[in-house]
Design a protein around this motif. Structure first.
Motif, PDB file in Angstrom:
ATOM      1  N   THR A  43      -2.671  16.645 -24.983  1.00 22.82           N
ATOM      2  CA  THR A  43      -3.524  16.119 -24.025  1.00 22.82           C
ATOM      3  C   THR A  43      -4.609  15.620 -24.947  1.00 22.82           C
ATOM      4  N   LEU A  76      -0.234  11.143 -19.581  1.00 18.69           N
ATOM      5  CA  LEU A  76      -1.365  12.120 -19.223  1.00 18.69           C
ATOM      6  C   LEU A  76      -1.212  12.981 -17.823  1.00 18.69           C
ATOM      7  N   VAL A  79       1.625  15.471 -18.770  1.00 21.64           N
ATOM      8  CA  VAL A  79       1.444  16.188 -20.174  1.00 21.64           C
ATOM      9  C   VAL A  79       2.433  17.419 -20.462  1.00 21.64           C
TER      10      VAL A  79
END
Length: 179
Positions: A43, A76, A79
């Motif tokens: 992250t 993202l 993730v």
């Protein structure tokens, strides 16, 4: 020169050393992420790559806008998947290179990860690993000549022929016929 890398037994021996070096790097990187004290989490890296993309010095625009979009809109938000793919991908690439099993595929996926890290702005050892990975990829099947590919690739070809119902290769029509 390509023929030498792809067919020569000495080239295959040289590539073994390159495979072992690359394989050790990938295997240890993946192993440390899998067995570390804290679970691997990409992250922070992803957020940093998005916030500070590789940018053109004169215009300030992102050099790799499609990769930036990939990070923002796929990596993202997913993730948790990335946190599995990166360490296990590194470990499997390392095993494939060390054992000489599916060597070309392992080199390809190692290069893919190296390029993604560079696109995100992480130089580190990636260019060096990319150069060595290209050498393994260039050698093709010869890179696994002294490894398990010697046994695995013929089995895979045989199974692929069965799956696609291809018969054994036969000589060209009229070749070898005696009158």
């Amino acid at each position: 020169m390509m023929k030498w890398w792809r067919e020569n037994v000495w080239a295959a021996g040289l590539v073994v050393w390159v495979r072992l070096l690359l394989g050790y790097h990938w295997l240890t990187a993946g192993w440390h992420k899998i067995t570390g004290d804290k679970p691997f989490d990409a992250t922070g890296f992803l957020k940093g790559a998005i916030a500070n993309p590789v940018a053109d010095k004169t215009t300030g625009e992102a050099v790799y806008p499609t990769y930036l979009a990939f990070l923002e809109h796929f990596a993202l938000p997913n993730v948790k998947l990335i946190n599995i793919l990166i360490p296990w991908g590194e470990l499997l690439v390392g095993l494939g290179l060390i054992l000489g099993t599916l060597t070309v595929a392992a080199a390809f996926f190692g290069l893919l990860m190296n390029f993604m890290f560079v696109f995100a702005g992480t130089v580190s050892t990636n260019p060096w690993l990319m150069l060595l990975g290209m050498l393994v990829l260039t050698a093709g099947a010869n890179a696994g000549r002294f490894g398990l590919d010697r046994y695995v690739l013929p089995l895979l070809r045989k199974e692929a022929d069965r799956f696609f119902r291809r018969g054994p290769k036969t000589p060209a029509a009229g070749a070898g016929l005696q009158h």
